[in-house]
Write a protein that holds these residues in place. Structure first.
Motif, PDB file in Angstrom:
ATOM      1  N   ALA A   1      -1.436 -15.771  -9.263  1.00 29.88           N
ATOM      2  CA  ALA A   1      -2.885 -15.912  -9.048  1.00 29.88           C
ATOM      3  C   ALA A   1      -3.304 -15.257  -7.741  1.00 29.88           C
ATOM      4  CB  ALA A   1      -3.265 -17.392  -9.039  1.00 29.88           C
ATOM      5  N   THR A   2      -2.486 -15.441  -6.708  1.00 26.16           N
ATOM      6  CA  THR A   2      -2.787 -14.867  -5.400  1.00 26.16           C
ATOM      7  C   THR A   2      -2.828 -13.353  -5.470  1.00 26.16           C
ATOM      8  OG1 THR A   2      -1.810 -16.723  -4.229  1.00 26.16           O
ATOM      9  CG2 THR A   2      -1.941 -14.647  -3.034  1.00 26.16           C
TER      10      THR A   2
ATOM     11  N   THR B   1     -17.106 -13.297   1.654  1.00 23.32           N
ATOM     12  CA  THR B   1     -17.177 -13.343   3.109  1.00 23.32           C
ATOM     13  C   THR B   1     -15.847 -12.852   3.667  1.00 23.32           C
ATOM     14  OG1 THR B   1     -16.311 -15.591   3.257  1.00 23.32           O
ATOM     15  CG2 THR B   1     -18.708 -15.339   2.969  1.00 23.32           C
ATOM     16  N   ASN B   2     -15.840 -12.531   4.957  1.00 21.67           N
ATOM     17  CA  ASN B   2     -14.578 -12.119   5.587  1.00 21.67           C
ATOM     18  C   ASN B   2     -13.556 -13.241   5.564  1.00 21.67           C
ATOM     19  OD1 ASN B   2     -15.298  -9.480   6.179  1.00 21.67           O
ATOM     20  ND2 ASN B   2     -16.225 -10.031   8.133  1.00 21.67           N
ATOM     21  N   LEU B   3     -14.032 -14.487   5.656  1.00 23.90           N
ATOM     22  CA  LEU B   3     -13.107 -15.618   5.604  1.00 23.90           C
ATOM     23  C   LEU B   3     -12.411 -15.666   4.250  1.00 23.90           C
ATOM     24  CD1 LEU B   3     -11.997 -18.146   7.063  1.00 23.90           C
ATOM     25  CD2 LEU B   3     -13.835 -19.451   5.966  1.00 23.90           C
ATOM     26  N   GLU B   4     -13.150 -15.426   3.166  1.00 24.45           N
ATOM     27  CA  GLU B   4     -12.548 -15.427   1.830  1.00 24.45           C
ATOM     28  C   GLU B   4     -11.561 -14.277   1.671  1.00 24.45           C
ATOM     29  OE1 GLU B   4     -15.770 -17.171  -1.238  1.00 24.45           O
ATOM     30  OE2 GLU B   4     -16.499 -15.514  -0.033  1.00 24.45           O
ATOM     31  N   LYS B   5     -11.932 -13.107   2.190  1.00 24.42           N
ATOM     32  CA  LYS B   5     -11.014 -11.964   2.123  1.00 24.42           C
ATOM     33  C   LYS B   5      -9.749 -12.252   2.914  1.00 24.42           C
ATOM     34  CE  LYS B   5     -14.712  -8.529   1.680  1.00 24.42           C
ATOM     35  NZ  LYS B   5     -15.387  -7.371   2.332  1.00 24.42           N
ATOM     36  N   LEU B   6      -9.908 -12.891   4.072  1.00 27.50           N
ATOM     37  CA  LEU B   6      -8.752 -13.214   4.891  1.00 27.50           C
ATOM     38  C   LEU B   6      -7.851 -14.218   4.183  1.00 27.50           C
ATOM     39  CD1 LEU B   6      -7.236 -12.943   7.587  1.00 27.50           C
ATOM     40  CD2 LEU B   6      -8.606 -14.869   8.431  1.00 27.50           C
ATOM     41  N   LYS B   7      -8.451 -15.200   3.543  1.00 29.05           N
ATOM     42  CA  LYS B   7      -7.661 -16.187   2.799  1.00 29.05           C
ATOM     43  C   LYS B   7      -6.812 -15.491   1.737  1.00 29.05           C
ATOM     44  CE  LYS B   7      -9.555 -18.341  -0.557  1.00 29.05           C
ATOM     45  NZ  LYS B   7     -10.455 -19.188  -1.368  1.00 29.05           N
ATOM     46  N   ALA B   8      -7.423 -14.589   0.975  1.00 28.04           N
ATOM     47  CA  ALA B   8      -6.689 -13.869  -0.064  1.00 28.04           C
ATOM     48  C   ALA B   8      -5.567 -13.033   0.548  1.00 28.04           C
ATOM     49  CB  ALA B   8      -7.646 -12.974  -0.849  1.00 28.04           C
ATOM     50  N   PHE B   9      -5.859 -12.370   1.657  1.00 28.29           N
ATOM     51  CA  PHE B   9      -4.854 -11.541   2.326  1.00 28.29           C
ATOM     52  C   PHE B   9      -3.675 -12.392   2.803  1.00 28.29           C
ATOM     53  CE2 PHE B   9      -3.239 -10.081   6.469  1.00 28.29           C
ATOM     54  CZ  PHE B   9      -2.645  -8.881   6.078  1.00 28.29           C
ATOM     55  N   LEU B  10      -3.957 -13.518   3.444  1.00 28.93           N
ATOM     56  CA  LEU B  10      -2.884 -14.367   3.983  1.00 28.93           C
ATOM     57  C   LEU B  10      -2.037 -14.967   2.871  1.00 28.93           C
ATOM     58  CD1 LEU B  10      -4.802 -16.185   6.870  1.00 28.93           C
ATOM     59  CD2 LEU B  10      -3.094 -14.365   7.088  1.00 28.93           C
ATOM     60  N   MET B  11      -2.681 -15.349   1.769  1.00 24.72           N
ATOM     61  CA  MET B  11      -1.917 -15.928   0.663  1.00 24.72           C
ATOM     62  C   MET B  11      -0.986 -14.881   0.045  1.00 24.72           C
ATOM     63  SD  MET B  11      -4.900 -18.368  -0.947  1.00 24.72           S
ATOM     64  CE  MET B  11      -3.984 -18.918  -2.368  1.00 24.72           C
ATOM     65  N   LEU B  12      -1.460 -13.645  -0.044  1.00 27.80           N
ATOM     66  CA  LEU B  12      -0.597 -12.585  -0.560  1.00 27.80           C
ATOM     67  C   LEU B  12       0.550 -12.293   0.414  1.00 27.80           C
ATOM     68  CD1 LEU B  12       0.114 -10.378  -2.571  1.00 27.80           C
ATOM     69  CD2 LEU B  12      -1.490  -8.867  -1.387  1.00 27.80           C
ATOM     70  N   GLN B  13       0.226 -12.222   1.698  1.00 27.04           N
ATOM     71  CA  GLN B  13       1.248 -11.885   2.686  1.00 27.04           C
ATOM     72  C   GLN B  13       2.319 -12.970   2.800  1.00 27.04           C
ATOM     73  OE1 GLN B  13       1.477  -8.833   4.078  1.00 27.04           O
ATOM     74  NE2 GLN B  13      -0.264  -8.445   2.719  1.00 27.04           N
ATOM     75  N   ILE B  14       1.918 -14.230   2.686  1.00 27.00           N
ATOM     76  CA  ILE B  14       2.930 -15.292   2.772  1.00 27.00           C
ATOM     77  C   ILE B  14       3.796 -15.304   1.514  1.00 27.00           C
ATOM     78  CG2 ILE B  14       1.704 -17.295   1.766  1.00 27.00           C
ATOM     79  CD1 ILE B  14       2.686 -18.869   4.280  1.00 27.00           C
ATOM     80  N   PHE B  15       3.218 -14.901   0.383  1.00 25.76           N
ATOM     81  CA  PHE B  15       4.010 -14.738  -0.849  1.00 25.76           C
ATOM     82  C   PHE B  15       5.059 -13.638  -0.660  1.00 25.76           C
ATOM     83  CE2 PHE B  15       4.340 -11.919  -4.593  1.00 25.76           C
ATOM     84  CZ  PHE B  15       5.156 -12.710  -5.389  1.00 25.76           C
TER      85      PHE B  15
ATOM     86  N   ILE C   1      12.035 -20.154   1.617  1.00 28.42           N
ATOM     87  CA  ILE C   1      10.855 -20.928   1.232  1.00 28.42           C
ATOM     88  C   ILE C   1      10.366 -20.476  -0.143  1.00 28.42           C
ATOM     89  CG2 ILE C   1       8.487 -21.545   1.871  1.00 28.42           C
ATOM     90  CD1 ILE C   1       9.233 -20.943   4.769  1.00 28.42           C
ATOM     91  N   LYS C   2      10.061 -21.427  -1.002  1.00 23.77           N
ATOM     92  CA  LYS C   2       9.528 -21.097  -2.323  1.00 23.77           C
ATOM     93  C   LYS C   2       8.088 -20.606  -2.202  1.00 23.77           C
ATOM     94  CE  LYS C   2      12.428 -24.469  -4.725  1.00 23.77           C
ATOM     95  NZ  LYS C   2      12.427 -25.684  -5.595  1.00 23.77           N
ATOM     96  N   PRO C   3       7.716 -19.525  -2.905  1.00 16.85           N
ATOM     97  CA  PRO C   3       6.359 -18.965  -2.788  1.00 16.85           C
ATOM     98  C   PRO C   3       5.257 -19.974  -3.068  1.00 16.85           C
ATOM     99  CG  PRO C   3       7.791 -17.428  -3.930  1.00 16.85           C
ATOM    100  CD  PRO C   3       8.569 -18.692  -3.764  1.00 16.85           C
TER     101      PRO C   3
ATOM    102  N   GLN D   1       7.235 -13.748   9.532  1.00 16.21           N
ATOM    103  CA  GLN D   1       5.825 -13.660   9.168  1.00 16.21           C
ATOM    104  C   GLN D   1       5.303 -14.918   8.478  1.00 16.21           C
ATOM    105  OE1 GLN D   1       4.928 -10.023   7.052  1.00 16.21           O
ATOM    106  NE2 GLN D   1       5.192  -8.767   8.893  1.00 16.21           N
ATOM    107  N   SER D   2       6.135 -15.555   7.664  1.00 13.95           N
ATOM    108  CA  SER D   2       5.705 -16.781   6.993  1.00 13.95           C
ATOM    109  C   SER D   2       5.339 -17.856   8.014  1.00 13.95           C
ATOM    110  CB  SER D   2       6.799 -17.288   6.062  1.00 13.95           C
ATOM    111  OG  SER D   2       6.423 -18.505   5.460  1.00 13.95           O
ATOM    112  N   LYS D   3       6.183 -18.007   9.036  1.00 14.42           N
ATOM    113  CA  LYS D   3       5.908 -18.990  10.083  1.00 14.42           C
ATOM    114  C   LYS D   3       4.647 -18.612  10.870  1.00 14.42           C
ATOM    115  CE  LYS D   3       7.948 -21.205  14.156  1.00 14.42           C
ATOM    116  NZ  LYS D   3       9.137 -21.266  15.053  1.00 14.42           N
ATOM    117  N   TRP D   4       4.484 -17.319  11.159  1.00 13.86           N
ATOM    118  CA  TRP D   4       3.293 -16.857  11.901  1.00 13.86           C
ATOM    119  C   TRP D   4       2.022 -17.187  11.125  1.00 13.86           C
ATOM    120  CZ3 TRP D   4      -1.046 -13.914  11.431  1.00 13.86           C
ATOM    121  CH2 TRP D   4      -1.681 -13.507  12.610  1.00 13.86           C
ATOM    122  N   ILE D   5       2.029 -16.941   9.822  1.00 12.33           N
ATOM    123  CA  ILE D   5       0.844 -17.209   8.995  1.00 12.33           C
ATOM    124  C   ILE D   5       0.531 -18.702   8.975  1.00 12.33           C
ATOM    125  CG2 ILE D   5      -0.071 -17.159   6.634  1.00 12.33           C
ATOM    126  CD1 ILE D   5       1.505 -14.512   6.257  1.00 12.33           C
ATOM    127  N   ARG D   6       1.557 -19.535   8.831  1.00 12.99           N
ATOM    128  CA  ARG D   6       1.337 -20.981   8.811  1.00 12.99           C
ATOM    129  C   ARG D   6       0.735 -21.453  10.137  1.00 12.99           C
ATOM    130  NH1 ARG D   6       6.514 -20.960   6.587  1.00 12.99           N
ATOM    131  NH2 ARG D   6       7.397 -21.975   8.439  1.00 12.99           N
TER     132      ARG D   6
END
Length: 561
Positions: free
Chosen positions: A195-196, A210-224, A232-234, A294-299
């Motif tokens: 989905a991400t 909004t930029n916040l929504e775009k950022l959310k999508a970007f971060l969810m993809l990057q942490i995946f 860590i499980k995706p 990167q996963s830890k940085w995003i969290r």
């Protein structure tokens, strides 16, 4: 669920029901002016649908099937359109129910789209708004409106309901048919990771996000993607980001002093190196992090971002007290907020916090109330550079700028004094100065302060808005001022007084002796004793009193911890 289908087809299985996950933004479509807002446009598109085109197109919807209940689908993309469509069908149901010959059709509509025969709600908005949504949209029962999204739901319901009640029944039935048979394309995914990815690639450049929504999508993809380099499980990692954004969106709905993208900008300004946009700042910072970290940085980033959004609510509440927070936001919100957020991250409970913010207020007022042309403001850079380890050092840095400004060649204090000692003070910031002067007078006689909500009319009543008034009016009815008076005395701060808009209008161009004598303002009461003898000498004397106060109040040498 077919790739090409209709709204009616996806709702028709009795047990199928849909919900907006809490990490998605709440309902955000506006009524506003009918020319440019989404809800009126939604109706207009139906009204103007060509008769020779069989199906109305509602666009693409993305669903994530629930892991436990296979009849439940989470709406990952398209929740605003879907919510509006359900509100629209609810309004149609209400009209049909009132017409006896359409009662059966109304009942079918209700069971199909609002609540099935097992009393299962067919469409749920975000959890923190869903009781309100159920009460109003499903049950037609009023409920408390305490978030912006609830207000928008009510406004959409009222707007569409009025339009449908006024419409001919044949038009209403036609619109109902268009929605039920609206052509949609769908993607059904069975995990957060898929989905991400789909949401990100569909929406990263979407104009409506909004930029916040775009950022959310970007971060969810990057942490995946980062999870491929960790144990860590995706779904677990993406779920963590979702939960943090759930809290962020709850804070967004309570925030009245800045929109979500502004708060995002304040946060990235405070914590990340500068770039053209907040999203670029995050991308640049993440690119410098080793892939395994990167996963830890995003969290860590999303937790800090959540805290910033929640601190904005705390700061908003502080405006209602006698705190310098209200002052710095009034004087320069964009340049003040990054440092305020940084201070709350590190020193939320510190007794020294208020004194630091007071230093910011001194800087900002002297920066703006001046005969110099000062456009440089380094408060955002100071915010980024502050690490939270040495508050005393930060106070010393701010004290230096309060004395000398942000450039070594500035004549910061001289230009501040020159403007105060001048003859022309008729501009907006004088209202702020007179508010501080009024509170100084009240302090001297132990009267309650005029707090910021009263000064800046946060109550929203036009008559209570504080304005600048000329005690000797600008355009008197019965005389003409000499040139010297107009140039040196008319717009002098000694002739300026705070007045509510209602009082200002009632006084109009009345001379001082004709003005009403009743006022709660101490500064105005002092002037009333001289209203039969108001002239140059009185104006100059009052200017000296106010200027003396201002030079003392905004003197950094008088600053004490």
């Amino acid at each position: 669920m077919d790739y090409k289908t209709t709204i009616g087809d996806i709702f028709s299985p009795r047990r199928n029901h849909f919900a907006v996950p809490n990490y998605q933004r709440a309902y955000s479509w506006d009524v506003g002016s009918e020319e440019d807002k989404q809800v009126p446009q939604f109706l207009k598109d139906l009204q103007e649908h060509p008769a020779n085109v069989a199906q109305y197109h509602l666009g693409h919807l993305l669903f994530e099937q629930d892991n436990i209940n296979t009849h439940k689908y989470w709406i990952i993309d398209g929740q605003q359109r879907m919510t509006t469509a359900i509100i629209f069908l609810s309004c149609i149901y209400k009209k049909l129910k009132r017409i006896p010959e359409y009662n059966k059709e109304a009942e079918n509509l209700y069971n199909e789209y609002l609540q099935n025969t097992d009393e299962q709600q067919k469409f749920e908005t975000v959890a923190y708004d869903n009781n309100f949504f159920f009460n109003l949209i499903v049950e037609n029962r009023e409920d408390k409106i305490d978030t912006r999204s609830r207000r928008r739901i009510k406004e959409a319901y009222d707007y569409l309901g009025k339009k449908i009640q006024k419409a001919e029944i044949r038009d209403v039935l036609h619109w109902k048919s268009l929605i039920e048979n609206a052509k949609i394309t769908t993607d059904k995914v069975e995990g957060k990771a898929e989905a991400t990815q789909i949401f990100t690639f569909q929406n990263d450049r979407g104009k409506d996000l909004t930029n916040l929504e775009k950022l959310k999508a970007f971060l969810m993809l990057q942490i995946f993607l980062a999870c491929k380099h960790t144990d860590i499980k995706p779904d677990q990692a993406i779920g963590f980001v979702e939960k943090e954004f759930e809290a962020i969106y709850k804070a967004v709905e309570k925030n009245e002093i800045a929109d979500e993208d502004q708060v995002l900008n304040y946060h990235t300004t405070a914590f990340l190196p500068q770039a053209n946009t907040a999203i670029e700042q995050v991308k640049n910072a993440l690119s410098k992090v080793p892939i395994g970290e990167q996963s830890k940085w995003i969290r860590t980033f999303v937790v800090d971002l959540k805290r910033s959004f929640e601190y904005v609510i705390t700061i908003q509440e502080k405006r209602n007290t006698y705190s310098s927070i209200a002052d710095v936001l009034f004087l320069d919100q964009p340049n003040s907020f990054p440092l305020l957020i940084k201070l709350y991250h590190f020193h939320e409970n510190s007794d020294e916090l208020e004194s630091v913010i007071r230093l910011m207020e001194i800087i900002l007022f002297r920066l703006k109330y001046t005969s110099g042309n000062y456009y440089t403001n380094y408060l955002p850079q100071i915010a980024y550079g502050y690490t939270g380890h040495n508050l005393s050092q930060l106070k010393g840095q701010l004290l230096y700028h309060a004395r000398f400004g942000f450039k070594n060649y500035w004549n910061f204090e001289r230009d501040f004094h020159a403007y105060l000692d001048g003859d022309h003070h008729y501009f907006g910031l004088t209202r702020y100065l007179l508010w501080k002067y009024e509170n100084n007078l009240r302090d001297g006689i132990r009267e309650h302060y005029m707090l910021f909500p009263e000064f800046n009319n946060l109550y929203g009543k036009t008559k209570l808005e504080n304005t600048l008034d000329h005690w000797a009016p600008q355009n008197p009815c019965d005389k003409e001022y000499e040139e010297e008076f107009r140039e040196k005395y008319l717009h002098n701060i000694g002739n300026m007084v705070l007045a509510t808009r209602g009082r200002n209008a009632s006084d109009s161009n009345a001379s001082p002796e004709e003005r009403l004598t009743i006022s709660t303002l101490i500064s105005r009461q002092q002037m009333e004793s001289q209203k039969t003898n108001w002239g140059k000498a009185q104006i100059k004397t009052r200017q000296q009193e106010i200027v003396g106060f201002a030079k003392d109040y905004w003197n950094p040498e008088n600053y004490t911890d």
